[in-house]
Write a protein that holds these residues in place. Sequence first.
Motif, PDB file in Angstrom:
ATOM      1  N   ILE A  73     -31.614   7.821 -67.970  1.00 50.67           N
ATOM      2  CA  ILE A  73     -30.294   6.336 -67.777  1.00 50.67           C
ATOM      3  C   ILE A  73     -31.433   5.276 -68.105  1.00 50.67           C
ATOM      4  O   ILE A  73     -30.612   4.220 -68.832  1.00 50.67           O
ATOM      5  N   TYR A  74     -32.879   5.377 -68.320  1.00 52.96           N
ATOM      6  CA  TYR A  74     -33.794   4.186 -68.620  1.00 52.96           C
ATOM      7  C   TYR A  74     -33.307   4.052 -70.298  1.00 52.96           C
ATOM      8  O   TYR A  74     -33.013   2.585 -70.197  1.00 52.96           O
ATOM      9  N   ASN A  75     -33.493   4.998 -70.718  1.00 53.70           N
ATOM     10  CA  ASN A  75     -32.792   5.000 -72.298  1.00 53.70           C
ATOM     11  C   ASN A  75     -32.048   4.338 -72.691  1.00 53.70           C
ATOM     12  O   ASN A  75     -32.090   3.992 -73.436  1.00 53.70           O
ATOM     13  N   LYS A  76     -31.012   5.029 -71.633  1.00 57.59           N
ATOM     14  CA  LYS A  76     -29.280   4.344 -71.651  1.00 57.59           C
ATOM     15  C   LYS A  76     -29.106   2.943 -71.450  1.00 57.59           C
ATOM     16  O   LYS A  76     -28.443   1.641 -72.546  1.00 57.59           O
ATOM     17  N   LEU A  77     -30.264   2.378 -70.458  1.00 58.48           N
ATOM     18  CA  LEU A  77     -30.182   0.577 -70.485  1.00 58.48           C
ATOM     19  C   LEU A  77     -31.325   0.282 -71.437  1.00 58.48           C
ATOM     20  O   LEU A  77     -30.994  -0.762 -72.414  1.00 58.48           O
ATOM     21  N   LYS A  78     -31.815   0.457 -72.412  1.00 58.27           N
ATOM     22  CA  LYS A  78     -32.905   0.440 -73.315  1.00 58.27           C
ATOM     23  C   LYS A  78     -32.109   0.565 -75.004  1.00 58.27           C
ATOM     24  O   LYS A  78     -32.394  -0.770 -75.429  1.00 58.27           O
ATOM     25  N   ILE A  79     -31.161   1.330 -75.281  1.00 61.26           N
ATOM     26  CA  ILE A  79     -30.629   1.339 -75.852  1.00 61.26           C
ATOM     27  C   ILE A  79     -29.562   0.135 -75.837  1.00 61.26           C
ATOM     28  O   ILE A  79     -29.373  -0.804 -77.462  1.00 61.26           O
ATOM     29  N   CYS A  80     -28.964   0.142 -74.588  1.00 62.70           N
ATOM     30  CA  CYS A  80     -28.041  -0.950 -74.118  1.00 62.70           C
ATOM     31  C   CYS A  80     -27.921  -1.974 -74.434  1.00 62.70           C
ATOM     32  O   CYS A  80     -27.942  -3.553 -75.438  1.00 62.70           O
ATOM     33  N   VAL A  81     -29.225  -2.647 -74.227  1.00 60.95           N
ATOM     34  CA  VAL A  81     -29.851  -4.413 -74.522  1.00 60.95           C
ATOM     35  C   VAL A  81     -30.351  -4.440 -75.649  1.00 60.95           C
ATOM     36  O   VAL A  81     -30.271  -5.127 -76.238  1.00 60.95           O
ATOM     37  N   ASP A  82     -31.169  -3.404 -76.297  1.00 60.56           N
ATOM     38  CA  ASP A  82     -31.492  -3.662 -77.760  1.00 60.56           C
ATOM     39  C   ASP A  82     -30.195  -3.578 -78.545  1.00 60.56           C
ATOM     40  O   ASP A  82     -30.208  -4.709 -79.683  1.00 60.56           O
ATOM     41  N   ASP A  83     -29.255  -2.881 -78.087  1.00 64.42           N
ATOM     42  CA  ASP A  83     -28.593  -3.084 -79.600  1.00 64.42           C
ATOM     43  C   ASP A  83     -27.488  -5.073 -78.943  1.00 64.42           C
ATOM     44  O   ASP A  83     -27.060  -5.298 -79.720  1.00 64.42           O
ATOM     45  N   TRP A  84     -27.690  -4.661 -77.688  1.00 65.88           N
ATOM     46  CA  TRP A  84     -26.987  -6.478 -77.950  1.00 65.88           C
ATOM     47  C   TRP A  84     -28.162  -7.174 -77.796  1.00 65.88           C
ATOM     48  O   TRP A  84     -28.021  -8.956 -78.641  1.00 65.88           O
ATOM     49  N   ALA A  85     -29.136  -7.539 -78.127  1.00 69.12           N
ATOM     50  CA  ALA A  85     -30.091  -8.035 -79.218  1.00 69.12           C
ATOM     51  C   ALA A  85     -30.427  -8.527 -80.618  1.00 69.12           C
ATOM     52  O   ALA A  85     -30.206  -9.250 -80.927  1.00 69.12           O
ATOM     53  N   LYS A  86     -30.131  -6.878 -80.682  1.00 65.25           N
ATOM     54  CA  LYS A  86     -29.759  -6.754 -81.970  1.00 65.25           C
ATOM     55  C   LYS A  86     -28.269  -7.947 -82.334  1.00 65.25           C
ATOM     56  O   LYS A  86     -28.557  -8.902 -83.283  1.00 65.25           O
ATOM     57  N   VAL A  87     -27.515  -8.174 -82.207  1.00 67.32           N
ATOM     58  CA  VAL A  87     -26.068  -8.722 -82.407  1.00 67.32           C
ATOM     59  C   VAL A  87     -26.273  -9.592 -81.388  1.00 67.32           C
ATOM     60  O   VAL A  87     -26.046 -10.672 -82.387  1.00 67.32           O
ATOM     61  N   SER A  88     -27.338 -10.395 -80.479  1.00 60.88           N
ATOM     62  CA  SER A  88     -26.421 -11.853 -80.414  1.00 60.88           C
ATOM     63  C   SER A  88     -28.267 -12.364 -80.523  1.00 60.88           C
ATOM     64  O   SER A  88     -28.428 -13.330 -80.361  1.00 60.88           O
ATOM     65  N   TRP A  89     -28.741 -11.373 -81.255  1.00 63.63           N
ATOM     66  CA  TRP A  89     -30.018 -11.948 -81.971  1.00 63.63           C
ATOM     67  C   TRP A  89     -31.343 -12.823 -81.039  1.00 63.63           C
ATOM     68  O   TRP A  89     -31.553 -13.294 -81.530  1.00 63.63           O
ATOM     69  N   CYS A  90     -30.891 -11.899 -79.883  1.00 65.36           N
ATOM     70  CA  CYS A  90     -32.315 -12.545 -79.465  1.00 65.36           C
ATOM     71  C   CYS A  90     -33.195 -11.291 -78.620  1.00 65.36           C
ATOM     72  O   CYS A  90     -32.901 -10.185 -78.656  1.00 65.36           O
TER      73      CYS A  90
END
Length: 155
Positions: A73-90
């Motif tokens: 579950i934690y790894n899914k959260l990490k992937i999700c947050v990292d993906d949105w960090a890339k898209v939003s440049w944050c």
Amino acid sequence: GKITATKKAEMLLTACLLAPAFIWTGMAAEFVVRPCDQHMFHSNVDNCLSEFNNSIETSGYQDSCPWPTVKCIYNKLKICVDDWAKVSWCWGSPVDKVFLEVHQTYFSLCGQVHDPPLTTLIMLITPVTIATLFLPLLCINLTTWNTEMPGTLGL
């Protein structure tokens, strides 16, 4: 090896023609670091966190450390947050804040050292104690074995 005046003029003309082409096609924008889109990042990461929170609620994190049970579950959260960090440049601070809050909420009991149960301690200590007590008896027995007693020498 020398660059002639004609060659310099050709290079300058090429640069002047390519610069507007890069700007017009947007290729020049790829080389510029975009600012962080905080709104996009936080609104989408809230969805990631909502899914994570719903999944982890059944783990019993209030009573004990849920790791490694919730690793998937934690790894899914990490992937999700990292993906949105890339898209939003944050990058950096916004991502760190998300995971700091997650760790403070769900993993605060992880890493705390607890004493083992008394039965485990007794099982670990007893053999060492017994060996320590019997070692002098064994040494005395081995050193006096096969030696004649002083009273039997006829003295």
